[in-house]
Design an enzyme around this catalytic site. Sequence first.
Site, PDB file in Angstrom:
ATOM      1  CB  THR A 177      -5.264   6.753  -2.573  1.00 22.25           C
ATOM      2  OG1 THR A 177      -4.194   7.333  -2.354  1.00 22.25           O
ATOM      3  CG2 THR A 177      -6.318   7.777  -2.593  1.00 22.25           C
ATOM      4  CB  CYS A 178      -1.096   3.899  -0.140  1.00 22.59           C
ATOM      5  SG  CYS A 178      -1.653   4.212   1.590  1.00 22.59           S
ATOM      6  CG  PHE A 179      -3.592   0.811   2.622  1.00 22.36           C
ATOM      7  CD1 PHE A 179      -2.899  -0.357   2.687  1.00 22.36           C
ATOM      8  CD2 PHE A 179      -3.266   2.070   3.478  1.00 22.36           C
ATOM      9  CE1 PHE A 179      -1.663  -0.440   3.608  1.00 22.36           C
ATOM     10  CE2 PHE A 179      -1.949   1.754   4.021  1.00 22.36           C
ATOM     11  CZ  PHE A 179      -1.213   0.560   4.081  1.00 22.36           C
ATOM     12  N   GLY A 209       0.753  -1.144  -0.128  1.00 24.23           N
ATOM     13  CA  GLY A 209       0.010   0.047  -0.138  1.00 24.23           C
ATOM     14  C   GLY A 209       0.783   1.267   0.131  1.00 24.23           C
TER      15      GLY A 209
END
Length: 1072
Positions: A1039-1041, A734
């Site tokens: 947003t990374c996850f 992530g």
Amino acid sequence: MFSKIESDKQKFLDQAKAARQERAHDRHREEAAIRIQATVRGFLTKKRIRKCVREELDDFLQIPKDQNDSADYRPTLDPAVETFHITKNFLHFIDVNSEEDTKRFEYLCRYILASMETTSLKLCYVSVSFNKKLTVQWIAQLKTLLWTCCRLFSILKPENHSHLCRLMVLLRMMVTFTSHSNWLVFRDKTALHQGFVVLCNNVMGDLFNRGLYGAIEDLLTKGLCRAKPVFTKASLTAIVTISIRPLIAADFSSTLLTSFLLHILSVPSVVIHINNIANDCIATLVTHRIFKRCLNLLTCEQSTRIFFNTLEGNYALCLMANLIQLGFVEMEGLVENTIDFMSVMIRLLQNCNKYVQNKKSNLTHWHPVLGWFSQKTYTSLHESMPFVVRQLQLLWSDRMIRVMFAVLLEYIEISQVPDKDQQAPPKVKGLIKKALGKTSSKLGSGQKIKLESGLAFSTCLPCCLYQQAISTLTQLKMDILGGLAYNETLLPILWRFLCDLGPHCGLKTFLELLSQAPNSTIDPIFSLLSLFCETASHMITTLDDLEMLEQQKVFSVADYVKMSEFLNLFIFKVIWNGLITIYFAPSCHMFTSCLTLLMILHERDSRHNFTPVNHWLISEVKPSTFMSELEKEKGAALFLLQKVPHIIPFSERVIIFRKNVIREKEMLGLTESACSSLQSSRFTIHHITVHRSRIIEDGYRQLAQLPVRALKGFIRVKFINEMGLDEAGIDQDGVFKEFLEETITKVFDPNKNLFKVTNEQKLYPSSTSHVQEGHLALVEFVGKMLGKAVYEGIVVDVPFAPFFLTQILGHLQSATYSSLDELPSLDSDLAKSLSYIKHYDGDVSDLELTFSCDEDILGQIVTHELVPGGKAIQVTNENKIRYVHLMAHFRMYRQIREQTLAFVRGFKSVVNPEWLSMFSSPELQKLISGDSDSLDIEDLRRHTHYHGGYHNNHKVINWLWDIVASDFNMEEKGLFLKFVTSCSKPPLLGFAHMEPPFSIRCVEVSDDQDTGDTVGSILKGFFSIKKKDAGGRLPTSSTCFNLLKLPNYSKKSILRDKLRYAIYSHSGFEIS
């Protein structure tokens, strides 16, 4: 005692022997002395006699002392018998290599010619033949005189003025004594004419046997095989006359005609010079039907073998060029003997092709028409090649094409005229609908042309000729294709022929021929197909969208649809069914030409759709069957995937791409299972530390020099926040995804000047990126990062300009690529300007353009030349097409060449180029940024994970999905997806393949107090227990996850307003 006697005897014998040898030696010396003396006396006598003979000749001929008086030479004539005896003596001693003797011979000829102009029988040189004692000797003397003229042909240099004047005298001599028509004194004595005809024929026969045509060949070669011919009209007329008279005398016997072809018509560009310099002689050639007689001789198998064994490839080419022009001027003969003409041309080209080589070697020489050639070329040949090329170009002129396809043209004229609707090109609007209508009506028609018919033979034979010309005349290939492609007649009639072969352009016919003889394309119908495809490819490549889709030049849109359908099926069936093996296909010209045209049409359709939905898919084979064959690594399936990947759905190709990535990772030991052990993780997991304020710099410093294998593996990122402290959390892809997204977002920012945007906000490399130090290395790093995103299946919202996507795929090097066609995707204004120049009806030179381009670099105007010396080359009507293509090529490629190469180098170091070949430019954009189709909310909901007490039937969740599906428009749906995943487009294969999966977490506290899922939070969510009202908070995202943090709102309206505000704010972590 006896021994002494023996020794005396032996001594006596030795002395006697020595005495005999001495006497013999004396005799030999005496004989040698006598022989030497005789030789010297003979030499001196001959020298004296020769001197006397020459002095006597000089006095007799009255040769002027002053060379300036030679033009007014008017000798006083003596009786012809004296001329005969003087000439006899001189011919005995003449040295043709001596300048003085050559001069004397010239004046002798002038004297004799002067005697032929008198009306006095006694003075006329021919009158000697009436003396019975001298008749035989006079005839022999005349033959010697004329042969001496021929011998001097090889010695004289026509470029020298004095030599050319002397040559004219010799030619007059030859012309005068090979026909009695100019013998003034005998003009009225008709009773003698028949005898004179026999005499002249006898003389010409003797000259032919001695090598007349070889001597004329030397003379023509010296005078014509140069950049500027030196012969005058009179001299060339005389040479042609001398060449034709023996043929007429022998009634065009095969022996003389063969020699005439080998020695005269094989002289480079002789016919074009005759046409330009001595045009009256062309009428003579036409009158005597030289062209037809030559064809009749060359169609004989035995004669053909003699020619090919005698003529070198160079001169076979020159013979072919002369025959082409001869046929062009003798059009009646060409029309009558079209089939023979084409057969002879094919044989001559095949003979030349034996010596054509594919590459340079120690045994090859460069030929300006044939390329690398295994026979030596001469300077004279090179100098005359521009004229030879002009002759060859007549072969693909409009007039010649109409003659050779006359039967097909007649068939089309008398056949049923198409409907008006079919003739009128449809408008751009509703193109697909109209194309479908026309295609269906066409495909339903029956077969009108049979391969066994005379029409098929007459149509295929010229196609075989042009195909042979293209493969043999390698340096004229583009010229040939241009001449054929831009001819208004050829392509439409060939297309009509193909359509009348039966349904699907005679697909069944082609497949049946190949099924009878797999890998064999010897049938002439395949030459027709090859020529059509190659010519159409050349033509379509040069058309812009306006000409192709709106003006519909040459073909209608319906034709393109039908054409692509036929080629798509044909290519698939011949490979899938093994009619052409995958090993033979790359070297099969017919297959490659069909494939080239198919891919041109597919690329055009990819950029500007004109075909119906699923037009390119092969319905006969299920995708699952094709995929199964690929899994088994069957050759046919792999070959088709490499050459025509569009025949299977895009989604299936994406699956293949992902499988290739997984397979490579397994091979490199980069899978999660391989990385689970501590020892292997040291080599497969790379850790980097990145400061939030220096994401690009830190990433570049730690990853740019990373080996490709490590870059393809796991990269774990630890962020340092603005306070200089490590951010909490462990990267399980992530954080790396966030780093990748942040890096790509920043480097593609136009303000960084690494990339620019078009008017449509599409990205492409900046030509001024060099102002940054190490810009190419940074651009290569960007390519690697984007390649890493594609490799890992991470979609990023980076819209590239279509022309740049084409360069990433490497299509720029393809022969099917047209820079002008893609220019609007970079600069629509420049594209309109170049289109205006291309279609300008007036004189383009009035626009005062040159082959150069100005560029503003940081306020300084820099001029780039499109070609060497381009600033001084004016754009004219003749070169304007080249100009517009060079300008488009400069703007889209040359101007950003270094940056593009660096980016592509980085991108392809991570992503295998062979995998990319499965996709077109728009499909590559989908691979990078996800699918541009409408967002499938139901698919997203099915694959959503819930945390913090939320579940699929929770009222807030139901409100959420109802709002997104019903209340949001398409733009807002994209903004919502970008808000939660950083990309506005869904994953290529649907949300089931999103990594990490999309999740929604219930939050009732601020982000810094959120401890994730606990038993309490889950129970509160399940029983809808609220700690406090969340109405004042906004939804946030990670947003990374791919995580949406959604407060437990009390009303649907509040959720809608807050969610809409959040997505329009383009905010994630920072809003609370």
